[in-house]
Motif scaffolding. Structure first.
Motif, mmCIF file in Angstrom:
data_model
loop_
_atom_site.group_PDB
_atom_site.id
_atom_site.type_symbol
_atom_site.label_atom_id
_atom_site.label_comp_id
_atom_site.label_asym_id
_atom_site.label_seq_id
_atom_site.Cartn_x
_atom_site.Cartn_y
_atom_site.Cartn_z
ATOM 1 N N GLN A 96 1.308 -38.058 -10.668
ATOM 2 C CA GLN A 96 1.714 -36.893 -10.242
ATOM 3 C C GLN A 96 2.795 -37.107 -9.162
ATOM 4 O O GLN A 96 3.655 -36.407 -9.027
ATOM 5 C CB GLN A 96 0.640 -35.902 -9.626
ATOM 6 N N ASP A 97 2.712 -38.220 -8.203
ATOM 7 C CA ASP A 97 3.503 -38.303 -7.248
ATOM 8 C C ASP A 97 4.381 -39.697 -7.371
ATOM 9 O O ASP A 97 5.164 -39.877 -6.446
ATOM 10 C CB ASP A 97 2.755 -38.686 -5.903
ATOM 11 N N SER A 148 9.852 -27.852 -22.147
ATOM 12 C CA SER A 148 10.497 -27.596 -20.757
ATOM 13 C C SER A 148 9.308 -27.056 -19.783
ATOM 14 O O SER A 148 8.790 -25.787 -20.184
ATOM 15 C CB SER A 148 11.751 -26.478 -20.971
ATOM 16 N N VAL A 149 8.942 -27.389 -18.761
ATOM 17 C CA VAL A 149 8.180 -26.816 -17.774
ATOM 18 C C VAL A 149 8.498 -26.715 -16.501
ATOM 19 O O VAL A 149 9.577 -27.061 -16.185
ATOM 20 C CB VAL A 149 6.858 -27.890 -17.848
ATOM 21 N N GLY A 191 0.693 -35.845 -22.142
ATOM 22 C CA GLY A 191 0.770 -34.661 -21.247
ATOM 23 C C GLY A 191 1.585 -33.525 -21.630
ATOM 24 O O GLY A 191 2.048 -33.592 -22.557
ATOM 25 N N PHE A 192 1.726 -32.597 -20.839
ATOM 26 C CA PHE A 192 2.133 -31.410 -21.045
ATOM 27 C C PHE A 192 3.703 -31.384 -21.586
ATOM 28 O O PHE A 192 4.176 -30.565 -22.157
ATOM 29 C CB PHE A 192 1.870 -30.290 -20.036
ATOM 30 N N LEU A 193 4.330 -32.477 -20.845
ATOM 31 C CA LEU A 193 5.634 -32.704 -21.201
ATOM 32 C C LEU A 193 5.899 -32.797 -22.825
ATOM 33 O O LEU A 193 6.907 -32.397 -23.278
ATOM 34 C CB LEU A 193 6.398 -33.888 -20.411
ATOM 35 N N TYR A 194 4.991 -33.437 -23.519
ATOM 36 C CA TYR A 194 5.117 -33.639 -24.936
ATOM 37 C C TYR A 194 4.391 -32.761 -25.762
ATOM 38 O O TYR A 194 4.330 -32.875 -27.034
ATOM 39 C CB TYR A 194 4.620 -35.329 -25.153
ATOM 40 N N ALA A 204 11.218 -36.375 -15.028
ATOM 41 C CA ALA A 204 11.452 -37.491 -13.760
ATOM 42 C C ALA A 204 10.168 -38.395 -13.810
ATOM 43 O O ALA A 204 10.420 -39.874 -13.771
ATOM 44 C CB ALA A 204 11.426 -36.808 -12.541
ATOM 45 N N GLN A 205 9.068 -37.959 -14.053
ATOM 46 C CA GLN A 205 7.892 -38.827 -14.083
ATOM 47 C C GLN A 205 7.928 -39.640 -15.251
ATOM 48 O O GLN A 205 7.764 -40.891 -15.187
ATOM 49 C CB GLN A 205 6.581 -37.920 -14.380
ATOM 50 N N ALA A 206 8.344 -39.240 -16.435
ATOM 51 C CA ALA A 206 8.460 -39.835 -17.789
ATOM 52 C C ALA A 206 9.469 -40.894 -17.442
ATOM 53 O O ALA A 206 9.528 -42.204 -17.920
ATOM 54 C CB ALA A 206 8.802 -39.179 -18.813
ATOM 55 N N ALA A 207 10.703 -40.780 -16.717
ATOM 56 C CA ALA A 207 11.627 -41.742 -16.746
ATOM 57 C C ALA A 207 11.239 -42.895 -15.590
ATOM 58 O O ALA A 207 11.584 -44.275 -15.866
ATOM 59 C CB ALA A 207 13.015 -41.179 -15.983
ATOM 60 N N MET A 208 10.451 -42.484 -14.593
ATOM 61 C CA MET A 208 10.184 -43.499 -13.834
ATOM 62 C C MET A 208 9.007 -44.500 -14.282
ATOM 63 O O MET A 208 8.984 -45.690 -14.168
ATOM 64 C CB MET A 208 9.359 -43.028 -12.510
ATOM 65 N N LEU A 209 8.290 -43.960 -15.090
ATOM 66 C CA LEU A 209 7.185 -44.584 -15.696
ATOM 67 C C LEU A 209 7.822 -45.624 -16.704
ATOM 68 O O LEU A 209 7.404 -46.956 -16.901
ATOM 69 C CB LEU A 209 6.218 -43.843 -16.745
ATOM 70 N N LEU A 210 8.721 -45.152 -17.600
ATOM 71 C CA LEU A 210 9.704 -45.969 -18.428
ATOM 72 C C LEU A 210 10.123 -47.143 -17.771
ATOM 73 O O LEU A 210 10.160 -48.247 -18.218
ATOM 74 C CB LEU A 210 10.749 -45.348 -19.354
ATOM 75 N N GLU A 211 10.733 -46.839 -16.484
ATOM 76 C CA GLU A 211 11.513 -47.980 -15.798
ATOM 77 C C GLU A 211 10.472 -48.801 -15.103
ATOM 78 O O GLU A 211 10.783 -50.142 -15.131
ATOM 79 C CB GLU A 211 12.211 -47.227 -14.623
ATOM 80 N N LEU A 212 9.224 -48.598 -15.151
ATOM 81 C CA LEU A 212 8.232 -49.498 -14.435
ATOM 82 C C LEU A 212 7.651 -50.330 -15.487
ATOM 83 O O LEU A 212 6.664 -51.164 -15.275
ATOM 84 C CB LEU A 212 7.148 -48.800 -13.818
#
Length: 742
Positions: A670-671, A741-742, A720-723, A705-713
């Motif tokens: 989440q954060d 879109s959420v 999740g609800f994004l998908y 943004a969460q998805a992009a950061m996780l992929l980068e890591l």
């Protein structure tokens, strides 16, 4: 080992057979030498009874020892007689030292039989004394009519000789009475020894009676047929000693007299009365020797009736105490507690229950043993009694549950504090110091309008479980919300059971995707329940209910079978896997692995297409489930650790636990776009997972943004609800999903 009826019959037959040679040898030159055989047989019987004494315990050991001494005394006396008659060729005077040996046997044997009998209480001793005296009086009256009158009328050379002549049949009366009393008390299956003793004493009584008659008439000679009773006696006593050494006699200790014991003294008394009346037509009048014993017998029968009434009254009190008290702690039991509770509530008096359940008592039993557990329970009972008043009812309801029924409804919290403080004081159990604590529930009757006992017991039970839920070693007062929560729990259990019976639950599926290409790599099956009257019921509500109600096994297998069947029919099943949640309670079933394999075969799926998700909390006691998970992995089924980071497992479990996938909890996701610390934690976790060969899946992805950061890591997969929200499997028509879109 029980003495079988065939063995008893064999011993009786052998005993009877020993008298046959003396009968056949009577009136022959060898007749006098049979005395040596009877002396030897008496000494052999003494040895066998000594063996029974060595094997016996308590007073029975001394009893068999006295019988052995009596048999040896008879044998030595008879050897003395035989020496004078066969070797010294001297006239054996009457009475002589031989008679001392003969008469010591009934004295020692009677004392021995009394010790063997096990009469330990005053009441039992008085009963047997009265029974013996009644039977003795009756047998004396019979013996007088049959034998003793003839001995009396014949007289003797001296008063001492006359007394010795009478001593034989009188002592035999005492012995026979004792043997019959013992036989009446022995339990079924252990009466063979008593039977052998009765047979032996009957043979002794017969031979002694004939010896007294023939001696008074001057017609006795050594080896006459009636001496066969001596052989029978010692053979039977030897057999009884041998049998008692193999199986000690066991007596009834219940205090309840059986039919034989009740009728025992009346049978010989009635027989004596019949003999006395039967002599009247023959012109034989009853003299004082018959009248006095019969009159004494009547008085003794009246005393026995009084003793029986007193004994029954004491027995009733003892049985009532046993029925209402716990044998381990001496406190009241559940029956007494419920009776006192009914009385208190029906009278309208104030009443309250303080209910205690010991915390982790099973650990004490398992680690220190049940004997130590008994010491703990007795100590707890003593401390509860010390903290209560005389008007309170302190009871052990069973196991490690105790309760106090009190009329003092004020200051109950302070009383609970005192109880908990008293219990926490350490005490010694063997070589260990033990501390105990308890969870205490308190409930008060609802005013003068009355409360049903079952309702008050239910209330205090709910309060105790509330104390358990607060961390144990504390107390909780009953509140109405507890009852409401209980009623709600019962309602959910009933409704869920009906839903499972009706197969009205269904499944929704959420895609698991590759974060780089949004390709669906798997779907997670999620149980859903649309109640016809209450609407949708959240899994957070009904799954814990299923676990508490022992319905989780049925619910889990329903989900697995339906998920496999629906997934097998889904077009994307070839390129994706099915993920299904399982409860640790399901894996405690030894048949769980077999049921999973059978379900896959029924649906036509390969084991590699199934992932079973286990919550991280299941890892805290891996010994319970690790075997099942290892069996499943051996078949090709993969294991996922769900909600990692929220439970009690340490990182070492990741290496030890048989898992393939780790699903990182949504709280870490989440954060991640805003908190640098969260980024470092998640990045470190991905590196750790990759190093030990675990595939990482991020849960709860809700924005790009969460998805992009996780992929980068370096996180390869997520959901999740994004998908996609959980939905019927048929709605997932494409193997590539667009972010929602959420």
């Amino acid at each position: 080992m029980l003495l079988r009826q065939r063995q008893v019959a064999t011993l009786v037959a052998i005993s009877l057979a020993t008298g046959v040679p003396i009968i056949l040898l009577a009136h022959t030159a060898a007749a006098p030498y049979t005395q040596l055989a009877s002396s030897t047989l008496a000494c052999v019987a003494a040895v066998l009874c000594s063996l029974a004494a060595r094997r016996a315990i308590g007073l029975a050991r001394g009893g068999w020892g006295l019988i052995a001494a009596g048999l040896a005394s008879w044998g030595l006396g008879n050897f003395y007689w035989s020496y004078n008659e066969l070797i010294a060729h001297a006239e054996v005077l009457f009475p002589s030292w031989a008679d001392l040996g003969y008469l010591l046997f009934p004295v020692l044997a009677a004392a021995g039989l009394f010790l063997i009998s096990g009469w330990t209480t005053v009441g039992s001793r008085l009963t047997v004394l009265l029974d013996g005296l009644i039977a003795g009086c009756a047998l004396f009256a019979i013996a007088w009519a049959v034998t003793l009158r003839s001995v009396w009328e014949a007289g003797a050379d001296s008063a001492f000789a006359f007394v010795v002549s009478l001593a034989y049949p009188v002592s035999d009366i005492v012995l026979v009475t004792m043997a019959v009393l013992i036989a009446a008390r022995t339990r079924r299956g252990g009466r063979g020894v008593g039977l052998l003793l009765i047979i032996g004493l009957a043979g002794l009584a017969t031979s002694d009676t004939m010896f007294a008659l023939d001696t008074s008439a001057g017609t006795y000679y050594t080896g006459q047929p009636t001496d066969a009773g001596f052989f029978l006696c010692f053979a039977a006593f030897g057999a009884a000693g041998w049998a008692a050494a193999r199986q000690p006699m066991v007596f009834d200790e219940t205090g309840v007299m059986n039919r034989l014991q009740i009728m025992l003294p009346y049978v010989p008394f009635g027989l004596a009365a019949a003999v006395a009346v039967g002599q009247v037509p023959a012109g034989v009048t009853s003299d004082a020797a018959v009248a006095v014993p019969m009159l004494a017998g009547l008085v003794l029968i009246l005393l026995r009736q009084l003793s029986t009434l007193l004994h029954n009254s004491a027995l009733t009190r003892r049985l009532r105490h046993q029925a209402y008290h716990d044998p381990l702690t001496g406190l009241g039991n559940r029956a007494l507690f419920n009776e006192r509770l009914d009385q208190a509530l029906s009278s309208g008096r104030p009443a309250a229950i303080v209910y205690l359940d010991l915390d982790d008592f099973k650990m004490i039993n398992d680690s220190l043993g049940h004997d130590a557990g008994d010491i703990v329970l007795r100590t707890v009972g003593d401390r509860l009694a010390a903290c209560s008043t005389a008007e309170d009812t302190v009871a052990r309801l069973g196991g490690d549950e105790f309760a106090v029924l009190t009329g003092q409804v004020d200051g109950l919290e302070a009383q609970a504090e005192r109880l908990l403080y008293a219990l926490r004081e350490p005490f010694e159990v063997g070589s260990r110091m033990v501390r105990v604590s308890a969870s205490v529930g308190i409930a008060v009757a609802a005013g003068p309008e009355g409360t049903r006992p079952e309702d008050l017991r239910k209330n205090v039970d709910l309060a105790m479980y509330a104390a358990k839920g607060q961390g144990k070693n504390t107390y909780a007062m009953f509140e109405l919300s507890m009852r409401q929560g209980f009623d709600r729990e019962m309602m959910w259990r009933a409704e869920l059971g009906q839903a499972l019976a009706d197969r009205s639950l269904h499944l929704a599926y959420q895609p698991i995707v590759g974060l780089a290409d949004h390709r669906v790599v798997g779907v997670e099956a999620l149980a859903r329940w649309d109640h016809p009257g209450l609407g949708p019921v959240a899994p957070e509500v009904f799954i814990p209910v299923a676990e508490r109600a022992a319905l989780i096994g049925e619910l889990g297998m329903f989900m697995l079978r339906r998920a496999c069947a629906e997934f097998a029919a889904w077009p994307g099943a070839r390129d994706a896997y099915l993920s299904v949640n399982v409860s640790p309670l399901q894996m405690l079933d030894p048949e769980f692995t077999a049921m999973v394999i059978a379900t896959l075969a029924e649906a036509g799926l390969r084991p590699q297409q199934l992932v079973l998700e286990v919550t991280e909390n299941a890892l805290a006691d891996e010994s319970e489930v690790i075997g099942t998970l290892a069996q499943l992995r051996a078949t090709g089924v993969r294991i996922a650790i769900d909600d990692f980071g929220t439970g009690y497992a340490s990182l070492r479990y990741l290496h030890l636990f048989p898992a393939d996938i780790v699903k990182i909890d949504r709280t870490y996701v989440q954060d991640i776009a805003r908190d640098p610390a969260a980024v470092r934690i998640v990045g470190t976790l991905w590196q750790l997972f990759g190093a030990i060969g675990l595939t990482a899946v991020a849960e709860g992805i809700e924005d790009p943004a969460q998805a992009a950061m996780l992929l980068e890591l370096g996180c390869p997969f997520g959901q999740g609800f994004l998908y996609g929200y959980p939905a019927p499997l048929g709605s997932l028509t494409s193997l590539v999903v667009d972010p929602v879109s959420v």
